[in-house]
Design a protein around this motif. Structure first.
Motif, short mmCIF file in Angstrom:
data_model
loop_
_atom_site.label_atom_id
_atom_site.label_comp_id
_atom_site.label_asym_id
_atom_site.label_seq_id
_atom_site.Cartn_x
_atom_site.Cartn_y
_atom_site.Cartn_z
N GLY A 112 -7.70 8.55 -3.78
CA GLY A 112 -8.81 9.26 -4.41
C GLY A 112 -8.58 9.43 -5.90
O GLY A 112 -9.15 10.32 -6.52
N ASP B 28 -7.77 -0.94 -17.42
CA ASP B 28 -8.61 -2.13 -17.52
C ASP B 28 -7.70 -3.27 -18.01
O ASP B 28 -6.50 -3.08 -18.22
CB ASP B 28 -9.73 -1.84 -18.52
CG ASP B 28 -10.90 -2.78 -18.30
OD1 ASP B 28 -10.79 -3.73 -17.50
OD2 ASP B 28 -11.94 -2.57 -18.95
N GLN C 175 -7.69 4.71 -14.85
CA GLN C 175 -8.52 3.87 -15.72
C GLN C 175 -7.71 2.78 -16.43
O GLN C 175 -7.58 2.82 -17.65
CB GLN C 175 -9.23 4.73 -16.75
CG GLN C 175 -10.25 5.67 -16.12
CD GLN C 175 -10.84 6.60 -17.16
OE1 GLN C 175 -10.13 7.32 -17.85
NE2 GLN C 175 -12.15 6.58 -17.29
N TRP D 114 -3.66 -4.53 -11.83
CA TRP D 114 -4.11 -4.19 -10.47
C TRP D 114 -3.80 -2.74 -10.13
O TRP D 114 -3.99 -2.31 -8.99
CB TRP D 114 -3.44 -5.14 -9.46
CG TRP D 114 -3.78 -6.57 -9.72
CD1 TRP D 114 -4.81 -7.27 -9.17
CD2 TRP D 114 -3.10 -7.47 -10.61
NE1 TRP D 114 -4.82 -8.55 -9.67
CE2 TRP D 114 -3.78 -8.72 -10.55
CE3 TRP D 114 -1.99 -7.38 -11.45
CZ2 TRP D 114 -3.39 -9.83 -11.30
CZ3 TRP D 114 -1.60 -8.48 -12.20
CH2 TRP D 114 -2.30 -9.68 -12.13
N HIS E 214 -8.80 7.95 -9.72
CA HIS E 214 -9.43 6.93 -10.56
C HIS E 214 -8.55 6.68 -11.77
O HIS E 214 -8.61 7.39 -12.77
CB HIS E 214 -10.83 7.41 -10.99
CG HIS E 214 -11.54 6.41 -11.84
ND1 HIS E 214 -12.56 6.74 -12.69
CD2 HIS E 214 -11.37 5.07 -11.98
CE1 HIS E 214 -12.98 5.66 -13.32
NE2 HIS E 214 -12.27 4.64 -12.90
N MET F 298 -13.64 10.24 -9.77
CA MET F 298 -14.07 9.20 -8.82
C MET F 298 -15.58 9.23 -8.66
O MET F 298 -16.19 10.29 -8.65
CB MET F 298 -13.42 9.44 -7.45
CG MET F 298 -12.00 9.02 -7.35
SD MET F 298 -11.74 7.24 -7.39
CE MET F 298 -11.69 6.84 -5.66
N LEU G 220 -4.14 2.77 -6.41
CA LEU G 220 -4.24 4.24 -6.37
C LEU G 220 -5.58 4.72 -5.79
O LEU G 220 -5.75 5.89 -5.51
CB LEU G 220 -4.04 4.82 -7.77
CG LEU G 220 -2.65 4.58 -8.36
CD1 LEU G 220 -2.56 5.14 -9.76
CD2 LEU G 220 -1.56 5.21 -7.49
N LYS G 221 -6.50 3.81 -5.63
CA LYS G 221 -7.84 4.17 -5.14
C LYS G 221 -7.81 4.91 -3.80
O LYS G 221 -8.49 5.93 -3.64
CB LYS G 221 -8.69 2.91 -5.03
CG LYS G 221 -10.11 3.13 -5.48
CD LYS G 221 -10.86 1.83 -5.46
CE LYS G 221 -12.26 2.08 -5.96
NZ LYS G 221 -12.98 0.84 -6.11
N PRO G 222 -7.02 4.42 -2.81
CA PRO G 222 -6.99 5.12 -1.52
C PRO G 222 -6.53 6.58 -1.64
O PRO G 222 -6.78 7.37 -0.74
CB PRO G 222 -5.98 4.30 -0.69
CG PRO G 222 -5.94 2.97 -1.35
CD PRO G 222 -6.19 3.21 -2.81
N SER H 54 -5.15 0.15 -10.71
CA SER H 54 -6.17 1.09 -10.23
C SER H 54 -6.47 0.85 -8.75
O SER H 54 -6.73 1.79 -8.01
CB SER H 54 -7.43 0.99 -11.08
OG SER H 54 -7.96 -0.30 -10.99
N GLN H 55 -6.42 -0.40 -8.31
CA GLN H 55 -6.69 -0.72 -6.90
C GLN H 55 -5.73 0.00 -5.97
O GLN H 55 -6.09 0.51 -4.92
CB GLN H 55 -6.53 -2.23 -6.64
CG GLN H 55 -7.53 -3.09 -7.36
CD GLN H 55 -7.22 -4.58 -7.17
OE1 GLN H 55 -6.26 -4.96 -6.49
NE2 GLN H 55 -8.03 -5.43 -7.79
N GLU I 177 0.88 -1.18 0.00
CA GLU I 177 0.00 0.00 0.00
C GLU I 177 0.90 1.22 0.00
O GLU I 177 2.00 1.17 0.55
CB GLU I 177 -0.77 0.06 1.33
CG GLU I 177 -2.06 -0.68 1.36
CD GLU I 177 -2.65 -0.59 2.76
OE1 GLU I 177 -2.74 0.53 3.31
OE2 GLU I 177 -2.97 -1.66 3.30
#
Ligand code: FAD
Length: 372
Positions: free
Chosen positions: A215, A221, A219, A206, A217, A372, A211-213, A208-209, A176
């Motif tokens: 905030g 895929d 993209q 993986w 987004h 987001m 960087l999610k914390p 995007s997961q 993380e």
């Protein structure tokens, strides 16, 4: 300068190697996800006859293919005998001679500024069969001598071993990012924390997961690929060329009778690691049509990998807008083995604040950021 690389597919492994070689302090954290694209990929390096016209893509793919021979030499000099890379050439096969003549023209045009393509030759069906004996009757081909095959798994391991020899610390764990305000100052796993001046995120499908914390987004895929490994005992396949039939499937011979065929391009599957009947049928139907000589091959395994894509189907590379201390590269798609080692080298230079001779604008992270 302390660097942390999160994700050790081909991209992270190359980045870590090129950083560690300079004497920098490098920690690599990798989760070894099942479905790592690099682990499943095998492995055509032949970007020049593709019909894809996007210049930004071609610049990296061409640069990637050109980068290989020196890198492999360097790894061999360091004692790595199994890099997975061999310049065995490729044959692009077809029954329509007009299409082959166009392809030959395209390759000759591209050779003007890419001499690494090597010799380009139109081959008759019997000449084609002499190079790849399993092929169906009636296929002529364009032979490109500078093309190569590469086993992603073997090359990744060679890069990581070499990085380690140069002092890199390789950690198995789920990373993380650690933040101080808008600055990324390190990474942590469940067991350990690491402090770094620059954190490099090469997390593939993986990405995007991770960087999610923040905030963010991101993209990225992915497309699932299933790929078959077969064996034809007793055949000397070591020097056979890669076979590129019409369509998106291919056949890649390796040493000692090993033949890899695939791959599927499956969308919207999620992280589905199943080997599925329909996909195996698709691969076998195509590969046996082009190479009926494979019908007696022993089925060894099917590998699954998730190819990371951005919305524009272009790799992205550079700092994460709005944050300090973090660099990202991702979206290598279906040509990541070709580009990955070169992109890792560029990413290491960026991290070291050295000049690079490509226009980063074309690969800006902003293009892959959504709201987001
Ligand atoms: P990956 O190899 O997927 O590596 C990402 C790594 O990040 C993984 O190990 C994952 O565990 C790790 N990670 C993610 N999040 C975290 C976290 N939070 N903490 C720790 N670790 C994390 N390319 C070609 O050029 N030629 C080919 O012929 C070719 N064939 C292919 C065939 C198949 C079936 C597939 C699937 C791909 C193929 N490719 C090919 C494409 C190529 O494999 C990929 O583009 C490339 O491997 C992507 O590399 P990567 O390092 O970006 O991602």
């Amino acid at each position: 300068n302390r660097f942390i690389v999160i994700g050790a597919g081909i991209l992270g492994a190359s980045t870590a190697y090129h950083l560690a070689k300079t004497g920098a302090e490098v920690t690599v954290i990798d989760r070894k996800d099942k479905g790592q694209a690099t682990d499943a990929a095998a492995g055509i390096v032949c970007p020049w006859i593709s019909q894809r016209r996007n210049k930004a893509w071609y610049q990296l793919a061409k640069g990637g293919a050109r980068f290989y021979p020196n890198l492999i030499q360097e790894l061999e000099n360091e004692g790595e005998s199994n890099t997975g890379y061999a310049r065995v050439g490729a044959i692009s096969i077809h029954t329509d001679s007009k299409k082959l003549i166009e392809m030959e023209k395209r390759a000759r045009k591209r050779r003007e500024d890419a001499p690494e393509i090597g010799e380009i030759q139109l081959l008759s069906p019997s000449e084609t069969k002499a190079l790849f004996p399993l092929i169906a009757d009636g296929y002529s081909s364009v032979h490109v001598s500078g093309a190569a095959r590469v086993d992603g798994r073997a090359l990744r391991n060679a890069l990581l071993r070499s990085a380690e020899r140069h002092g890199a610390n390789i950690v198995h764990g789920d990373a993380e990012l650690v933040l101080n305000g808008m600055k990324v100052i390190g990474a942590k796993t469940t067991d350990e924390s690491f402090v770094g001046d620059t954190i490099i995120v090469t997390a593939g499908a993986w990405g995007s997961q991770l960087l999610k914390p923040l905030g963010v987004h991101f993209q990225v895929d992915f497309q699932k690929g299933q790929i078959l490994h077969m064996n034809l005992k007793g055949l000397e396949t070591d020097h056979w060329p890669v076979v590129m039939p019409p369509g998106s499937q291919y056949i890649v011979p390796f040493q000692k009778g090993k033949i890899v065929a695939g791959a599927t391009h499956e969308k919207n599957t999620g992280f589905d690691l199943r080997v599925t009947a329909g996909s195996i049928q698709e691969i076998l139907t195509q590969s046996l049509q082009f190479a009926p000589g494979l019908s007696n091959a022993e089925m060894i395994e099917t590998r699954i990998g998730f190819r990371p894509f951005t919305p524009e189907f272009l790799p992205v590379l550079g700092p994460l807008p709005g944050y300090e201390g973090v660099l990202i590269a991702n979206g290598l798609g279906a040509s990541g083995l070709t580009m990955g080692p070169y992109l890792g080298f560029l990413l290491a230079k960026l991290a070291l604040k050295e000049d690079i001779d490509i226009d980063l604008e074309a690969y800006s992270i902003s293009g892959a950021l959504g709201s987001m």
